[in-house]
Design a protein around this motif. Structure first.
Motif, PDB file in Angstrom:
ATOM      1  N   GLU A 203       3.064 -13.312  -0.400  1.00 22.62           N
ATOM      2  CA  GLU A 203       3.945 -12.988  -1.516  1.00 22.62           C
ATOM      3  C   GLU A 203       4.812 -14.194  -1.840  1.00 22.62           C
ATOM      4  O   GLU A 203       5.758 -14.491  -1.108  1.00 22.62           O
ATOM      5  CB  GLU A 203       4.825 -11.777  -1.179  1.00 22.62           C
ATOM      6  CG  GLU A 203       4.050 -10.506  -0.925  1.00 22.62           C
ATOM      7  CD  GLU A 203       3.245 -10.052  -2.123  1.00 22.62           C
ATOM      8  OE1 GLU A 203       3.739 -10.175  -3.259  1.00 22.62           O
ATOM      9  OE2 GLU A 203       2.104  -9.586  -1.908  1.00 22.62           O
TER      10      GLU A 203
ATOM     11  N   CYS B  94       2.641 -11.053   5.130  1.00 20.31           N
ATOM     12  CA  CYS B  94       2.736  -9.747   5.757  1.00 20.31           C
ATOM     13  C   CYS B  94       2.027  -9.779   7.110  1.00 20.31           C
ATOM     14  O   CYS B  94       0.854 -10.152   7.183  1.00 20.31           O
ATOM     15  CB  CYS B  94       2.116  -8.678   4.868  1.00 20.31           C
ATOM     16  SG  CYS B  94       2.159  -7.034   5.613  1.00 20.31           S
TER      17      CYS B  94
ATOM     18  N   SER C  25      -1.109 -10.217   3.388  1.00 17.42           N
ATOM     19  CA  SER C  25      -0.966 -10.616   1.988  1.00 17.42           C
ATOM     20  C   SER C  25       0.161 -11.628   1.872  1.00 17.42           C
ATOM     21  O   SER C  25       1.153 -11.579   2.605  1.00 17.42           O
ATOM     22  CB  SER C  25      -0.719  -9.404   1.091  1.00 17.42           C
ATOM     23  OG  SER C  25       0.534  -8.834   1.355  1.00 17.42           O
TER      24      SER C  25
ATOM     25  N   CYS D  90      -0.989  -6.663   6.761  1.00 21.38           N
ATOM     26  CA  CYS D  90      -2.154  -6.760   5.867  1.00 21.38           C
ATOM     27  C   CYS D  90      -2.490  -8.193   5.472  1.00 21.38           C
ATOM     28  O   CYS D  90      -3.462  -8.430   4.779  1.00 21.38           O
ATOM     29  CB  CYS D  90      -1.961  -5.880   4.635  1.00 21.38           C
ATOM     30  SG  CYS D  90      -0.719  -6.463   3.468  1.00 21.38           S
TER      31      CYS D  90
ATOM     32  N   SER E 146      -8.038 -14.194   0.649  1.00 20.63           N
ATOM     33  CA  SER E 146      -8.594 -13.117  -0.179  1.00 20.63           C
ATOM     34  C   SER E 146      -9.219 -13.664  -1.462  1.00 20.63           C
ATOM     35  O   SER E 146     -10.019 -12.985  -2.100  1.00 20.63           O
ATOM     36  CB  SER E 146      -7.520 -12.077  -0.510  1.00 20.63           C
ATOM     37  OG  SER E 146      -6.478 -12.679  -1.241  1.00 20.63           O
TER      38      SER E 146
ATOM     39  N   THR F 196      -6.038  -5.663   7.761  1.00 19.79           N
ATOM     40  CA  THR F 196      -6.247  -6.324   6.481  1.00 19.79           C
ATOM     41  C   THR F 196      -7.571  -5.900   5.845  1.00 19.79           C
ATOM     42  O   THR F 196      -8.513  -5.527   6.550  1.00 19.79           O
ATOM     43  CB  THR F 196      -6.207  -7.854   6.652  1.00 19.79           C
ATOM     44  OG1 THR F 196      -6.357  -8.472   5.382  1.00 19.79           O
ATOM     45  CG2 THR F 196      -7.276  -8.351   7.596  1.00 19.79           C
ATOM     46  N   ASP F 197      -7.606  -5.980   4.524  1.00 12.58           N
ATOM     47  CA  ASP F 197      -8.852  -5.713   3.801  1.00 12.58           C
ATOM     48  C   ASP F 197      -9.757  -6.936   3.784  1.00 12.58           C
ATOM     49  O   ASP F 197     -10.910  -6.857   3.388  1.00 12.58           O
ATOM     50  CB  ASP F 197      -8.547  -5.303   2.356  1.00 12.58           C
ATOM     51  CG  ASP F 197      -7.909  -3.937   2.268  1.00 12.58           C
ATOM     52  OD1 ASP F 197      -8.089  -3.124   3.196  1.00 12.58           O
ATOM     53  OD2 ASP F 197      -7.223  -3.675   1.262  1.00 12.58           O
TER      54      ASP F 197
ATOM     55  N   CYS G 130       6.500  -5.913   2.135  1.00 15.55           N
ATOM     56  CA  CYS G 130       5.203  -6.090   1.497  1.00 15.55           C
ATOM     57  C   CYS G 130       4.995  -4.991   0.447  1.00 15.55           C
ATOM     58  O   CYS G 130       5.162  -3.811   0.751  1.00 15.55           O
ATOM     59  CB  CYS G 130       4.106  -6.026   2.564  1.00 15.55           C
ATOM     60  SG  CYS G 130       2.437  -6.144   1.887  1.00 15.55           S
ATOM     61  N   PRO G 131       4.614  -5.369  -0.764  1.00 19.93           N
ATOM     62  CA  PRO G 131       4.363  -4.353  -1.782  1.00 19.93           C
ATOM     63  C   PRO G 131       3.097  -3.533  -1.525  1.00 19.93           C
ATOM     64  O   PRO G 131       2.918  -2.469  -2.099  1.00 19.93           O
ATOM     65  CB  PRO G 131       4.237  -5.164  -3.078  1.00 19.93           C
ATOM     66  CG  PRO G 131       3.870  -6.535  -2.648  1.00 19.93           C
ATOM     67  CD  PRO G 131       4.461  -6.722  -1.283  1.00 19.93           C
ATOM     68  N   ASN G 132       2.240  -4.018  -0.611  1.00 22.18           N
ATOM     69  CA  ASN G 132       0.989  -3.316  -0.317  1.00 22.18           C
ATOM     70  C   ASN G 132       1.121  -2.289   0.801  1.00 22.18           C
ATOM     71  O   ASN G 132       0.560  -1.208   0.715  1.00 22.18           O
ATOM     72  CB  ASN G 132      -0.117  -4.316   0.045  1.00 22.18           C
ATOM     73  CG  ASN G 132      -0.392  -5.275  -1.081  1.00 22.18           C
ATOM     74  OD1 ASN G 132      -0.445  -4.901  -2.240  1.00 22.18           O
ATOM     75  ND2 ASN G 132      -0.533  -6.539  -0.741  1.00 22.18           N
ATOM     76  N   CYS G 133       1.868  -2.659   1.865  1.00 25.66           N
ATOM     77  CA  CYS G 133       1.909  -1.769   3.026  1.00 25.66           C
ATOM     78  C   CYS G 133       3.320  -1.494   3.534  1.00 25.66           C
ATOM     79  O   CYS G 133       3.491  -0.796   4.525  1.00 25.66           O
ATOM     80  CB  CYS G 133       1.043  -2.326   4.152  1.00 25.66           C
ATOM     81  SG  CYS G 133       1.707  -3.818   4.914  1.00 25.66           S
ATOM     82  N   GLU G 134       4.329  -2.083   2.889  1.00 30.47           N
ATOM     83  CA  GLU G 134       5.745  -1.867   3.222  1.00 30.47           C
ATOM     84  C   GLU G 134       6.209  -2.493   4.540  1.00 30.47           C
ATOM     85  O   GLU G 134       7.311  -2.235   4.985  1.00 30.47           O
ATOM     86  CB  GLU G 134       6.093  -0.369   3.205  1.00 30.47           C
ATOM     87  CG  GLU G 134       5.965   0.264   1.847  1.00 30.47           C
ATOM     88  CD  GLU G 134       6.863  -0.370   0.792  1.00 30.47           C
ATOM     89  OE1 GLU G 134       8.030  -0.654   1.073  1.00 30.47           O
ATOM     90  OE2 GLU G 134       6.362  -0.590  -0.325  1.00 30.47           O
TER      91      GLU G 134
END
Length: 129
Positions: free
Chosen positions: A40, A33, A38, A36, A76, A114-115, A3-7
């Motif tokens: 992709e 992910c 997300s 988080c 999101s 997650t946000d 994940c590019p956001n949280c790896e």
């Protein structure tokens, strides 16, 4: 792929033709992910998707898990993907899974960070149903 956001390592899956219009871009695969949530596009799977790595709340059958993974990944941007989310909600329900119950369980899962306000999105999704 990570994940590019949280790896975290993504849960990669092929997107069947029936759902490719619901995925941002023109990719035929995606990854979700487990931390988080997300989505992709373009993440090629290396085997059968392990949706159980996302959460114990996730359904075990690909028929329900795949549209649910896409749905969760699009949450999101509910306003932008309203029609796609509505179609995916119906697909998950037709596969015998309650998508709102899964969202409740994801919201309570301590491994999910997650946000996305899952309880708020759940209330909005109830209105779509």
């Amino acid at each position: 792929m990570h994940c590019p956001n949280c790896e975290s390592e993504l849960v990669a899956f092929a997107v069947p033709q029936a759902y490719q219009d619901h995925l941002p871009g023109s990719e035929s695969a995606a990854g979700l992910c487990p931390q988080c949530l997300s989505l992709e596009p373009g993440t090629e799977p290396s085997g059968d998707p392990e949706f159980g790595r996302i959460s114990d709340a996730f359904p075990t059958t690909a028929e329900a898990a795949l549209p649910l993974a896409l749905l969760v990944g699009l949450l999101s941007n509910l306003a932008l993907y309203r029609n796609e989310i509505s179609t995916l909600l119906e697909a998950v329900e037709k596969a015998g899974t309650d998508p709102l119950l899964v969202l409740d369980r994801l919201d309570r899962d301590p491994s999910v960070e997650t946000d996305i306000d899952l309880s708020g999105r759940r209330r909005q999704l109830e209105q779509l149903l």
